[in-house]
Scaffold this motif. Structure first.
Motif, mmCIF file in Angstrom:
data_model
loop_
_atom_site.group_PDB
_atom_site.id
_atom_site.type_symbol
_atom_site.label_atom_id
_atom_site.label_comp_id
_atom_site.label_asym_id
_atom_site.label_seq_id
_atom_site.Cartn_x
_atom_site.Cartn_y
_atom_site.Cartn_z
ATOM 1 N N MET A 1 0.835 -1.175 0.000
ATOM 2 C CA MET A 1 0.000 0.000 0.000
ATOM 3 C C MET A 1 0.886 1.248 0.000
ATOM 4 N N LYS A 2 0.462 2.237 -0.760
ATOM 5 C CA LYS A 2 1.191 3.503 -0.802
ATOM 6 C C LYS A 2 1.058 4.221 0.534
ATOM 7 N N ILE A 29 -3.413 3.029 7.067
ATOM 8 C CA ILE A 29 -2.578 3.570 5.994
ATOM 9 C C ILE A 29 -1.254 4.026 6.596
ATOM 10 N N LEU A 129 -6.275 7.013 -2.666
ATOM 11 C CA LEU A 129 -5.643 5.689 -2.642
ATOM 12 C C LEU A 129 -6.635 4.574 -2.944
ATOM 13 N N SER A 130 -7.910 4.796 -2.635
ATOM 14 C CA SER A 130 -8.918 3.752 -2.847
ATOM 15 C C SER A 130 -9.240 3.537 -4.325
ATOM 16 N N SER A 132 -7.346 2.509 -6.486
ATOM 17 C CA SER A 132 -6.707 1.250 -6.869
ATOM 18 C C SER A 132 -6.685 0.243 -5.721
ATOM 19 N N ASP A 133 -7.568 0.418 -4.735
ATOM 20 C CA ASP A 133 -7.585 -0.478 -3.577
ATOM 21 C C ASP A 133 -9.027 -0.694 -3.128
ATOM 22 N N GLU A 134 -9.591 -1.821 -3.514
ATOM 23 C CA GLU A 134 -10.999 -2.128 -3.205
ATOM 24 C C GLU A 134 -11.262 -2.240 -1.701
ATOM 25 N N GLU A 135 -10.286 -2.708 -0.950
ATOM 26 C CA GLU A 135 -10.469 -2.820 0.496
ATOM 27 C C GLU A 135 -10.658 -1.435 1.121
ATOM 28 N N LEU A 136 -9.842 -0.474 0.708
ATOM 29 C CA LEU A 136 -10.003 0.894 1.198
ATOM 30 C C LEU A 136 -11.347 1.470 0.778
ATOM 31 N N LYS A 139 -13.945 0.221 3.073
ATOM 32 C CA LYS A 139 -13.878 0.896 4.378
ATOM 33 C C LYS A 139 -14.499 2.289 4.312
#
Length: 164
Positions: A1-2, A29, A129-130, A132-136, A139
Motif C-alpha cells: 500500500m502507498k 494507511i 488511494l482507494s 486502486s484499492d478495493e479494500e479501502l 472501508k
C-alpha cells in the motif's frame, strides 16, 4: 500500500495535523510525518517531495499557517496529489493560509480543504488511494454508512420529540 506523507510547516501545527494522522491510522494507511518549512528548510521540503514517489508515497498532505506556501512548494516538486490544510492563526484566522494554499497557478494543482480541515485531508487521501484499492473503498463505504446511520438516528429522535 502507498504511504501518505504529512508535512507541517511548524510543530505548532501538530494539534491539527494529529487529526489527519489518527484518521489515516483508522484505515491502517502507513504515514510518515515531518516538519519542513517552505521558507526555512526549502531544500529538505524539495528533496522530500521530489523523491516521494520513488519512496513509496501516493499522496502528500501539507499543513501550514499564516501565508506559508508549503503545499505549493511541495506540489512544485512532485506530480503526486498534494492536499493542503490551511492552519488557523491568531492574526487573520487562517484566511491568509487558505488563500495562499488555494491560489495556485495553472499547472501546479493543490487540493485544499477547509481551515484546520485535517480529517477531510486524510479522508481525501484515502479516497485517492482507494481508486486502486478495493479494500479501502469498502472501508470508506462503511464509514459513510455509519455517518448516515448516526444522522438518521438523530433525526428519528427529533421527529419523535417534536412531530406529534
Amino acid at each position: 500500500m502507498k504511504k501518505v506523507g504529512i508535512i507541517m510547516g511548524s510543530d505548532s501545527d501538530l494539534p491539527v495535523v494529529e487529526k489527519a494522522i489518527d484518521t489515516l491510522r483508522q484505515f491502517n494507511i502507513p504515514t510518515e510525518v515531518h516538519v519542513f518549512s517552505a521558507h526555512r528548510t526549502p531544500e529538505e521540503a524539495r528533496d522530500f517531495s521530489a523523491n516521494a514517489r520513488k519512496n513509496g508515497f501516493g499522496v502528500i498532505i501539507a499543513a501550514a499557517g499564516m501565508a506559508a506556501h508549503l503545499a505549493g512548494a511541495i506540489a512544485a516538486n512532485t506530480t503526486l496529489p498534494v492536499i493542503g490544510i490551511p492552519i488557523k492563526s491568531k492574526k487573520l484566522d487562517g484566511v491568509d493560509a487558505l488563500l495562499s494554499t488555494v491560489m495556485m497557478p495553472s499547472g501546479i494543482p493543490v487540493a485544499t480543504v477547509a481551515i484546520d480541515g485535517a480529517v477531510n485531508a486524510a479522508l481525501l487521501s484515502v479516497e485517492i488511494l482507494s481508486v486502486s484499492d478495493e479494500e479501502l473503498a469498502g472501508k470508506l463505504d462503511s464509514l459513510r454508512k455509519e455517518g448516515s446511520e448516526k444522522v438518521l438516528a438523530k433525526n428519528a429522535a427529533i421527529e419523535a420529540k417534536y412531530n406529534q
